[in-house]
Design an enzyme around this catalytic site. Structure first.
Site, PDB file in Angstrom:
ATOM      1  N   ARG A   1       0.798  -1.111  -0.007  1.00 42.09           N
ATOM      2  CA  ARG A   1       0.163   0.074  -0.116  1.00 42.09           C
ATOM      3  C   ARG A   1       0.911   1.251  -0.037  1.00 42.09           C
ATOM      4  NH1 ARG A   1      -3.473  -2.578  -1.469  1.00 42.09           N
ATOM      5  NH2 ARG A   1      -5.499  -3.081  -0.419  1.00 42.09           N
TER       6      ARG A   1
ATOM      7  N   HIS B   1      -0.885   0.127  -9.535  1.00 40.37           N
ATOM      8  CA  HIS B   1      -1.614  -0.721  -8.693  1.00 40.37           C
ATOM      9  C   HIS B   1      -1.906  -1.716  -9.520  1.00 40.37           C
ATOM     10  CE1 HIS B   1      -3.924  -0.959  -4.420  1.00 40.37           C
ATOM     11  NE2 HIS B   1      -4.000  -2.277  -5.272  1.00 40.37           N
TER      12      HIS B   1
HETATM   13  P1  NDP Z   1      -1.845 -10.947   5.136  1.00 44.37           P
HETATM   14  O1  NDP Z   1      -2.617 -10.299   6.032  1.00 44.37           O
HETATM   15  O2  NDP Z   1      -2.158 -12.366   4.617  1.00 44.37           O
HETATM   16  O3  NDP Z   1      -0.417 -10.891   5.638  1.00 44.37           O
HETATM   17  C1  NDP Z   1       0.354 -10.024   6.344  1.00 44.37           C
HETATM   18  C2  NDP Z   1       1.893 -10.285   6.870  1.00 44.37           C
HETATM   19  O4  NDP Z   1       2.514  -9.227   7.406  1.00 44.37           O
HETATM   20  C3  NDP Z   1       1.704 -11.507   7.795  1.00 44.37           C
HETATM   21  O5  NDP Z   1       2.843 -12.207   7.549  1.00 44.37           O
HETATM   22  C4  NDP Z   1       2.041 -10.516   9.114  1.00 44.37           C
HETATM   23  O6  NDP Z   1       2.461 -11.358  10.305  1.00 44.37           O
HETATM   24  C5  NDP Z   1       3.013  -9.451   8.750  1.00 44.37           C
HETATM   25  N1  NDP Z   1       2.790  -8.562   9.418  1.00 44.37           N
HETATM   26  C6  NDP Z   1       1.381  -7.661   9.831  1.00 44.37           C
HETATM   27  N2  NDP Z   1       1.849  -6.533  10.851  1.00 44.37           N
HETATM   28  C7  NDP Z   1       3.394  -6.852  11.004  1.00 44.37           C
HETATM   29  C8  NDP Z   1       4.283  -6.088  11.682  1.00 44.37           C
HETATM   30  N3  NDP Z   1       3.898  -5.135  12.516  1.00 44.37           N
HETATM   31  N4  NDP Z   1       5.615  -6.392  11.715  1.00 44.37           N
HETATM   32  C9  NDP Z   1       5.959  -7.618  10.930  1.00 44.37           C
HETATM   33  N5  NDP Z   1       5.193  -8.304  10.123  1.00 44.37           N
HETATM   34  C10 NDP Z   1       3.697  -7.759  10.386  1.00 44.37           C
HETATM   35  O7  NDP Z   1      -1.628 -10.044   3.879  1.00 44.37           O
HETATM   36  P2  NDP Z   1      -1.735 -10.263   2.471  1.00 44.37           P
HETATM   37  O8  NDP Z   1      -0.292 -11.092   2.035  1.00 44.37           O
HETATM   38  O9  NDP Z   1      -2.970 -10.654   1.704  1.00 44.37           O
HETATM   39  O10 NDP Z   1      -1.168  -8.844   1.572  1.00 44.37           O
HETATM   40  C11 NDP Z   1      -0.289  -8.303   1.931  1.00 44.37           C
HETATM   41  C12 NDP Z   1      -0.226  -6.734   1.388  1.00 44.37           C
HETATM   42  O11 NDP Z   1      -0.365  -6.686   0.078  1.00 44.37           O
HETATM   43  C13 NDP Z   1      -1.422  -5.800   1.915  1.00 44.37           C
HETATM   44  O12 NDP Z   1      -1.126  -4.636   2.269  1.00 44.37           O
HETATM   45  C14 NDP Z   1      -2.458  -5.952   0.774  1.00 44.37           C
HETATM   46  O13 NDP Z   1      -3.578  -4.934   0.834  1.00 44.37           O
HETATM   47  C15 NDP Z   1      -1.271  -5.837  -0.544  1.00 44.37           C
HETATM   48  N6  NDP Z   1      -1.992  -6.158  -1.724  1.00 44.37           N
HETATM   49  C16 NDP Z   1      -1.571  -5.538  -2.877  1.00 44.37           C
HETATM   50  C17 NDP Z   1      -2.141  -5.703  -4.074  1.00 44.37           C
HETATM   51  C18 NDP Z   1      -1.767  -4.955  -5.225  1.00 44.37           C
HETATM   52  O14 NDP Z   1      -2.280  -5.352  -6.239  1.00 44.37           O
HETATM   53  N7  NDP Z   1      -0.849  -4.141  -5.148  1.00 44.37           N
HETATM   54  C19 NDP Z   1      -2.915  -6.989  -4.351  1.00 44.37           C
HETATM   55  C20 NDP Z   1      -3.059  -7.755  -2.987  1.00 44.37           C
HETATM   56  C21 NDP Z   1      -2.626  -7.509  -1.837  1.00 44.37           C
HETATM   57  P3  NDP Z   1       1.945 -12.705  10.754  1.00 44.37           P
HETATM   58  O15 NDP Z   1       1.748 -13.606   9.656  1.00 44.37           O
HETATM   59  O16 NDP Z   1       2.821 -12.742  11.803  1.00 44.37           O
HETATM   60  O17 NDP Z   1       0.777 -12.304  11.417  1.00 44.37           O
HETATM   61  C1  OXD Z   2      -5.678  -5.905  -2.891  1.00 40.83           C
HETATM   62  C2  OXD Z   2      -5.653  -4.807  -3.884  1.00 40.83           C
HETATM   63  O1  OXD Z   2      -5.612  -5.502  -1.902  1.00 40.83           O
HETATM   64  O2  OXD Z   2      -5.970  -4.829  -5.106  1.00 40.83           O
HETATM   65  O3  OXD Z   2      -6.248  -6.981  -3.349  1.00 40.83           O
HETATM   66  O4  OXD Z   2      -4.663  -4.107  -3.770  1.00 40.83           O
END
Ligand code: NDP
Ligand code: OXD
Length: 308
Positions: A223, A271
């Site tokens: 993001r 994006h």
């Molecule tokens: P998840 O919620 O599945 O995973 C998040 C990960 O981040 C977990 O491993 C979590 O740790 C870790 N995490 C969260 N907070 C912290 C912290 N404070 N310190 C260290 N690690 C942390 O998210 P997704 O994998 O589904 O998505 C990841 C990102 O990608 C999101 O921001 C989403 O919006 C973005 N996204 C962007 C897209 C695009 O097209 N650009 C498309 C899809 C997603 P733990 O596992 O230990 O809880």
């Molecule tokens: C998502 C995105 O979070 O599109 O899936 O960014």
């Protein structure tokens, strides 16, 4: 007959959504966001604050994306309801592909070659190979785990930073804030796949870049929330970062006069890192509704306590 109200892609996209749901969930009625006040289910991206809370019949909310930050920023979003994150199988695969492309683009000097081509300049230069570039993935969730596997398959040494251990084969794990400095110190290519939470706001900024080896590279596909864009540009100018690929910004679209567009060491993508088709997303929602109607628990769910 249950009703699904849809706000994703505007009215222009609604006919397509309707067709996909007619194909995969013929027993479901679909309505456009502006044409109804209540529904059993909602599929939304960036709903107006208060709208979901004003739907008394709502049983479950589906985010149109994996990140639901644009839903939960509404102070009145209905916290008592399950909020399902959009994670069809293809979503993590596409993110893995994007991250793999961006990593290879960075180590091969893709931006530099594109600029040379624009100028008609034949310029070759040295570049590292994947085994020489230590990748550090911030976030090992749905997206990060898949990306880690694909990067390992390309030959990159991969480490991950998360809040809890994951036990992913071949991935060196760094857990929690105390482990962040050591994680950064061994990272040549930093990739952000964190959720947008208070703890991760502006994490990609000058103090963090200073802890990376000089000339490190950056990919942010999570993001715009995570980065101070001015700090990214300054780090590219100073050489602390040698190159970057950014897919996400604040605001989006990135305004036409933003200097990020023309920075010679920055590749901007709009994006698009992981955008599953509407057909895939409709099938995912239909499957989750079937689970709900059968008395089961859909998922993956947003966890309001964790904030992601
Ligand atoms: P998840 O919620 O599945 O995973 C998040 C990960 O981040 C977990 O491993 C979590 O740790 C870790 N995490 C969260 N907070 C912290 C912290 N404070 N310190 C260290 N690690 C942390 O998210 P997704 O994998 O589904 O998505 C990841 C990102 O990608 C999101 O921001 C989403 O919006 C973005 N996204 C962007 C897209 C695009 O097209 N650009 C498309 C899809 C997603 P733990 O596992 O230990 O809880
Ligand atoms: C998502 C995105 O979070 O599109 O899936 O960014």
């Amino acid at each position: 007959m249950a009703t699904l109200i849809i706000k994703s892609g505007g009215r222009a996209a609604f006919a397509e959504w309707q067709q996909h749901f007619a194909d995969c969930a013929p027993g479901l009625r679909t309505v456009f966001w502006d044409d109804a006040q209540d529904a059993d289910y909602a599929l939304v991206w960036d709903p107006e604050p208060g709208r979901l809370a004003a739907m008394p019949g709502l049983r479950c909310v589906f985010g149109a994306g994996a990140g639901v930050d644009l839903i939960v920023r509404d102070p009145d979003w209905p916290r008592h309801l399950p909020l399902v994150r959009m994670t069809p199988t293809g979503a993590a695969q596409r993110m893995g592909e994007y991250v793999a492309w961006a990593a290879l683009h960075l180590i091969r000097g893709g931006r530099r070659m594109a600029l040379s081509q624009n100028d008609g300049r034949w310029e070759d230069f040295d570049h590292p190979s994947a085994p020489d570039v230590r990748v550090g993935l911030m976030g090992l969730g749905v997206m990060g785990t898949r990306a880690a596997g694909m990067l390992r398959a390309l030959g990159f040494p991969v480490a991950g930073w998360s809040r809890a251990p994951k036990g992913i084969e071949g991935v060196q794990e760094f857990i929690g804030p105390d482990a962040l400095p050591a994680f950064l110190a061994r990272t040549d290519l930093l990739i952000c796949l964190l959720p947008a939470t208070q703890a991760t706001r502006h994490i990609l900024a000058a103090p963090l870049f200073a802890q990376l080896p000089r000339g490190a590279m950056l990919i942010n596909a999570a993001r715009g929330w995570h980065q101070k864009l001015d700090d990214v540009l300054a780090a590219l100018d100073s050489g602390q970062l040698s190159a970057a690929v950014l897919d996400v910004f604040e605001p989006e679209p990135l305004p036409p006069d933003n200097p990020a567009w023309s920075h010679p060491r920055l590749t901007v993508t709009p994006h698009v890192a992981s955008l599953p088709s509407r057909a895939e997303r409709a099938r995912f929602v239909a499957e989750q509704i079937a689970v709900l109607e059968g008395g089961g628990v859909p998922g993956p769910l947003y966890d309001a306590v964790r904030g992601y």
